[in-house]
Design a protein around this motif. Sequence first.
Motif, PDB file in Angstrom:
ATOM      1  N   VAL A   1      57.916  34.981  48.624  1.00  0.00           N
ATOM      2  CA  VAL A   1      59.279  35.040  49.626  1.00  0.00           C
ATOM      3  C   VAL A   1      59.519  33.801  50.173  1.00  0.00           C
ATOM      4  O   VAL A   1      60.312  32.982  50.215  1.00  0.00           O
ATOM      5  CB  VAL A   1      59.299  36.103  50.443  1.00  0.00           C
ATOM      6  N   VAL A   2      58.072  33.260  50.629  1.00  0.00           N
ATOM      7  CA  VAL A   2      58.028  32.029  51.357  1.00  0.00           C
ATOM      8  C   VAL A   2      58.241  30.784  50.262  1.00  0.00           C
ATOM      9  O   VAL A   2      58.739  29.728  50.580  1.00  0.00           O
ATOM     10  CB  VAL A   2      56.690  31.817  51.934  1.00  0.00           C
ATOM     11  N   LEU A   3      57.604  31.128  49.113  1.00  0.00           N
ATOM     12  CA  LEU A   3      57.657  29.989  47.903  1.00  0.00           C
ATOM     13  C   LEU A   3      59.133  29.910  47.827  1.00  0.00           C
ATOM     14  O   LEU A   3      59.749  28.874  47.343  1.00  0.00           O
ATOM     15  CB  LEU A   3      56.913  30.294  46.821  1.00  0.00           C
TER      16      LEU A   3
ATOM     17  N   ALA B   1      56.809  29.216  41.082  1.00  0.00           N
ATOM     18  CA  ALA B   1      57.719  28.311  41.948  1.00  0.00           C
ATOM     19  C   ALA B   1      58.044  26.929  41.189  1.00  0.00           C
ATOM     20  O   ALA B   1      59.511  26.304  41.388  1.00  0.00           O
ATOM     21  CB  ALA B   1      57.040  28.010  43.304  1.00  0.00           C
ATOM     22  N   GLY B   2      57.292  26.425  40.344  1.00  0.00           N
ATOM     23  CA  GLY B   2      57.443  25.222  39.756  1.00  0.00           C
ATOM     24  C   GLY B   2      58.697  25.645  38.880  1.00  0.00           C
ATOM     25  O   GLY B   2      59.604  24.556  38.551  1.00  0.00           O
ATOM     26  N   ILE B   3      58.855  26.595  37.970  1.00  0.00           N
ATOM     27  CA  ILE B   3      59.823  26.812  37.097  1.00  0.00           C
ATOM     28  C   ILE B   3      61.154  26.831  37.798  1.00  0.00           C
ATOM     29  O   ILE B   3      62.065  26.306  37.479  1.00  0.00           O
ATOM     30  CB  ILE B   3      59.612  28.167  36.146  1.00  0.00           C
ATOM     31  N   ALA B   4      61.176  27.604  38.986  1.00  0.00           N
ATOM     32  CA  ALA B   4      62.440  27.861  39.773  1.00  0.00           C
ATOM     33  C   ALA B   4      62.841  26.470  40.374  1.00  0.00           C
ATOM     34  O   ALA B   4      63.924  26.281  40.388  1.00  0.00           O
ATOM     35  CB  ALA B   4      62.256  28.799  40.906  1.00  0.00           C
ATOM     36  N   LEU B   5      61.960  25.668  40.797  1.00  0.00           N
ATOM     37  CA  LEU B   5      62.281  24.290  41.203  1.00  0.00           C
ATOM     38  C   LEU B   5      62.863  23.528  40.266  1.00  0.00           C
ATOM     39  O   LEU B   5      64.146  22.803  40.543  1.00  0.00           O
ATOM     40  CB  LEU B   5      60.981  23.473  41.947  1.00  0.00           C
TER      41      LEU B   5
ATOM     42  N   VAL C   1      61.271  28.113  50.159  1.00  0.00           N
ATOM     43  CA  VAL C   1      60.721  26.775  50.027  1.00  0.00           C
ATOM     44  C   VAL C   1      61.680  26.062  49.103  1.00  0.00           C
ATOM     45  O   VAL C   1      62.216  25.084  49.212  1.00  0.00           O
ATOM     46  CB  VAL C   1      59.464  26.538  49.936  1.00  0.00           C
ATOM     47  N   VAL C   2      61.508  26.613  47.948  1.00  0.00           N
ATOM     48  CA  VAL C   2      61.991  25.955  46.542  1.00  0.00           C
ATOM     49  C   VAL C   2      63.575  25.874  46.662  1.00  0.00           C
ATOM     50  O   VAL C   2      64.275  24.909  46.588  1.00  0.00           O
ATOM     51  CB  VAL C   2      61.785  26.855  45.464  1.00  0.00           C
ATOM     52  N   ALA C   3      64.227  26.991  47.506  1.00  0.00           N
ATOM     53  CA  ALA C   3      65.577  26.875  47.733  1.00  0.00           C
ATOM     54  C   ALA C   3      65.774  25.881  48.523  1.00  0.00           C
ATOM     55  O   ALA C   3      67.083  25.360  48.383  1.00  0.00           O
ATOM     56  CB  ALA C   3      66.142  28.171  48.273  1.00  0.00           C
ATOM     57  N   GLY C   4      64.916  25.738  49.661  1.00  0.00           N
ATOM     58  CA  GLY C   4      65.425  24.345  50.499  1.00  0.00           C
ATOM     59  C   GLY C   4      65.334  23.220  49.885  1.00  0.00           C
ATOM     60  O   GLY C   4      66.164  22.330  50.190  1.00  0.00           O
ATOM     61  N   LEU C   5      64.391  23.057  49.027  1.00  0.00           N
ATOM     62  CA  LEU C   5      64.260  21.711  48.401  1.00  0.00           C
ATOM     63  C   LEU C   5      65.530  21.480  47.471  1.00  0.00           C
ATOM     64  O   LEU C   5      65.793  20.342  47.305  1.00  0.00           O
ATOM     65  CB  LEU C   5      62.805  21.650  47.475  1.00  0.00           C
ATOM     66  N   ILE C   6      65.764  22.371  46.560  1.00  0.00           N
ATOM     67  CA  ILE C   6      67.095  22.229  45.584  1.00  0.00           C
ATOM     68  C   ILE C   6      68.293  21.908  46.531  1.00  0.00           C
ATOM     69  O   ILE C   6      68.989  21.215  46.360  1.00  0.00           O
ATOM     70  CB  ILE C   6      67.143  23.412  45.065  1.00  0.00           C
TER      71      ILE C   6
ATOM     72  N   ARG D   1      51.280  45.273  36.373  1.00  0.00           N
ATOM     73  CA  ARG D   1      50.065  44.529  36.142  1.00  0.00           C
ATOM     74  C   ARG D   1      49.043  45.234  37.090  1.00  0.00           C
ATOM     75  O   ARG D   1      49.369  45.119  38.238  1.00  0.00           O
ATOM     76  CB  ARG D   1      50.143  42.981  36.203  1.00  0.00           C
ATOM     77  N   GLU D   2      47.835  45.395  36.936  1.00  0.00           N
ATOM     78  CA  GLU D   2      47.079  46.168  37.958  1.00  0.00           C
ATOM     79  C   GLU D   2      46.348  45.158  38.837  1.00  0.00           C
ATOM     80  O   GLU D   2      46.404  45.504  40.027  1.00  0.00           O
ATOM     81  CB  GLU D   2      45.629  46.640  37.038  1.00  0.00           C
ATOM     82  N   ASP D   3      46.122  43.789  38.459  1.00  0.00           N
ATOM     83  CA  ASP D   3      45.774  42.854  39.472  1.00  0.00           C
ATOM     84  C   ASP D   3      46.882  42.291  40.127  1.00  0.00           C
ATOM     85  O   ASP D   3      46.554  41.308  41.404  1.00  0.00           O
ATOM     86  CB  ASP D   3      44.634  41.858  38.906  1.00  0.00           C
ATOM     87  N   GLY D   4      48.113  42.376  39.879  1.00  0.00           N
ATOM     88  CA  GLY D   4      48.991  41.831  40.587  1.00  0.00           C
ATOM     89  C   GLY D   4      49.178  40.290  40.219  1.00  0.00           C
ATOM     90  O   GLY D   4      48.282  39.692  39.715  1.00  0.00           O
ATOM     91  N   LEU D   5      49.982  39.524  40.655  1.00  0.00           N
ATOM     92  CA  LEU D   5      50.328  38.245  40.453  1.00  0.00           C
ATOM     93  C   LEU D   5      49.527  37.529  41.492  1.00  0.00           C
ATOM     94  O   LEU D   5      49.533  37.740  42.831  1.00  0.00           O
ATOM     95  CB  LEU D   5      51.692  37.747  40.432  1.00  0.00           C
ATOM     96  N   GLN D   6      48.663  36.631  41.081  1.00  0.00           N
ATOM     97  CA  GLN D   6      47.789  35.807  41.839  1.00  0.00           C
ATOM     98  C   GLN D   6      48.554  34.541  42.350  1.00  0.00           C
ATOM     99  O   GLN D   6      49.536  34.184  42.105  1.00  0.00           O
ATOM    100  CB  GLN D   6      46.497  35.243  41.134  1.00  0.00           C
ATOM    101  N   THR D   7      48.022  33.899  43.330  1.00  0.00           N
ATOM    102  CA  THR D   7      48.536  32.632  43.972  1.00  0.00           C
ATOM    103  C   THR D   7      48.934  31.588  42.862  1.00  0.00           C
ATOM    104  O   THR D   7      49.977  30.900  43.091  1.00  0.00           O
ATOM    105  CB  THR D   7      47.586  32.103  45.026  1.00  0.00           C
ATOM    106  N   ARG D   8      48.056  31.452  42.030  1.00  0.00           N
ATOM    107  CA  ARG D   8      48.355  30.199  41.144  1.00  0.00           C
ATOM    108  C   ARG D   8      49.464  30.901  40.092  1.00  0.00           C
ATOM    109  O   ARG D   8      50.326  30.096  39.559  1.00  0.00           O
ATOM    110  CB  ARG D   8      47.104  29.892  40.295  1.00  0.00           C
ATOM    111  N   ASP D   9      49.569  31.948  39.773  1.00  0.00           N
ATOM    112  CA  ASP D   9      50.828  32.744  39.313  1.00  0.00           C
ATOM    113  C   ASP D   9      52.230  32.251  39.811  1.00  0.00           C
ATOM    114  O   ASP D   9      53.167  31.669  39.196  1.00  0.00           O
ATOM    115  CB  ASP D   9      50.796  34.038  38.974  1.00  0.00           C
ATOM    116  N   TRP D  10      52.123  32.609  40.991  1.00  0.00           N
ATOM    117  CA  TRP D  10      53.176  32.384  42.093  1.00  0.00           C
ATOM    118  C   TRP D  10      53.635  30.959  41.946  1.00  0.00           C
ATOM    119  O   TRP D  10      54.700  30.482  42.271  1.00  0.00           O
ATOM    120  CB  TRP D  10      53.130  33.096  43.579  1.00  0.00           C
ATOM    121  N   LEU D  11      52.548  30.167  42.099  1.00  0.00           N
ATOM    122  CA  LEU D  11      52.920  28.595  42.248  1.00  0.00           C
ATOM    123  C   LEU D  11      53.508  27.876  40.761  1.00  0.00           C
ATOM    124  O   LEU D  11      54.512  27.248  40.871  1.00  0.00           O
ATOM    125  CB  LEU D  11      51.597  27.791  42.466  1.00  0.00           C
ATOM    126  N   ALA D  12      52.896  28.700  39.931  1.00  0.00           N
ATOM    127  CA  ALA D  12      53.781  28.398  38.602  1.00  0.00           C
ATOM    128  C   ALA D  12      55.077  28.726  38.498  1.00  0.00           C
ATOM    129  O   ALA D  12      55.951  28.056  37.927  1.00  0.00           O
ATOM    130  CB  ALA D  12      52.843  29.102  37.393  1.00  0.00           C
TER     131      ALA D  12
END
Length: 541
Positions: A9-11, A359-363, A14-19, A346-357
């Motif tokens: 949600v935070v990412l 976020a990059g697509i979204a940006l 942030v991405v929405a604000g940057l756009i 997904r059992e382990d859920g999305l990790q921080t680096r997954d969400w950063l990737a």
Amino acid sequence: MPSSVRLPVVLALVVAGLIAGLWTLLGRPVAMPPSPLAQGEKLPCVSYAPFRDGQSPFQKGLVISEAQIDEDFARLAKITSCVRTYSIEMGLDKAPAIARKHGLTMLLGIWLGPDVDRNRVELDTGIRLAQENQDVVKAVVVGNEVLLRGEMSATELASTIASVKRQVAPVPVTYADVWEFWERNKGLTENVDFVTIHILPYWEDLPVSASEAGPHVDEIRQRMAEAFPGKEILIGETGWPSAGRMREEALPSPSNQARVMHDVVALAKRQGYRVNVIEAFDQPWKRRSEGTVGGHWGIIDADARMPKFAWGQPVEDYPGWRMHIGVGLVVVAGVFASAFAGGRKREDGLQTRDWLAVAGIALFGGATLGAALSAMPLESLGFFGWLRNGLLFAVAVASLIVMPAVIGRGQGLAPFSVALDARRWAVSSGAAIAAALMLALAAVAVGSVAFELVFDPRYKDFPVFPLTAIVAAVAAPMLVRRAERDGAGLGEVIATWGLLVAGVYVPLNETLSNWQAAWFGTLCLILSFTLWRVQAVQRKG
């Protein structure tokens, strides 16, 4: 809010604000210098071609109606006191009478080319119109760039001009061509009353930037005045396109067009010489021979038939910037929702680096997809143009939906064969097949554009907006995990090396001052590296 939800949600915010911030910044109107025209003053003269969308001078039998020319002249009378025409065919023989109705004068053009019979019709009619309309026709332009096109010899042209001059006196006679061709054929001055030169900074062999275009025009005019002492120099064509591909530092844009017009008109007034602006209305038909840029030289829009800028007033380069923000926000929501959906099981859920990737697509996708949508009407010509650009846009949208879900599923990239070889479908996950398919589509999308820009670049656009979304989406999984599938083959090798060569060659060929080319080259290199990583993983087994 659970910690597993807080980060995305935070990412996303942030991405929405940057756009939003990016497009708010780019959407700001660009300030112009004070108007070079006094209150109520009009442009000295503008080039006029009567063709609207779906019409062109190559349509046999086409006759432009008097009503259409009358409507155009009514609009032009508000901004200029003179129009320059190029031919008397297709209904333009009625132009002098219509010009008189609206208080306009004319530089009457007689078109010359390789067809002797057509030349005779043009000459006979043009001479008659000049003789009968001396109150409107202030000069006759005998031929336009016929030497540049190599369709007549200088000797034959000189004889033709001299013949017209004898028959239309006292109406002045001239010939119009690119300034270099006047330098090569100085003898023509014996047959003309004044010299008409074309100076188009964008199309120079060494393109001139918009900021230097005005001084460049002034410098060339002075050079020609020194070369032809005693002859008045009319700048018969000068202008700047409002849309299209860059040539070195020469960037077509609404603000650059307005700035060049301000500079040229101001210099002409200050130095006391005449100038004719090319052109009155955008001419869509020119896009077939000159690409997107060819159809956007008008100071009046082809569709709305309204001026593109007001003298002395700020100009927007991205009038659709608010829509771009709206599309960007939708993209951000869609990308993060796709990642959430992909990671539900997904059992382990999305990790921080997954969400950063993600976020990059979204940006990158959110920042460019709206601009890609705005560019489509400008850069799409005919069925195949719309099909090609529509497919690029469709691949961009698909990549923004599919690749976040692939990351959400914990899947890395996969070679083409996973999607293209039916024998592998039964042993591959849906996420792997989707990743492989999007990688193949990305290679085709970027590769097809690269092929054009390497082998036939002069009139080709740089469709960087949809390609940015595509490349960002397919490259993102590389940042978080290795591809786990084997089967990379010749297709990946060819695409890798082809894109590598294009990524280096295109920016160097266009010069590094062309940021559109540099942007495209960067996309090629990123995708090339992504494809190489797929092969590298495959070799490690």
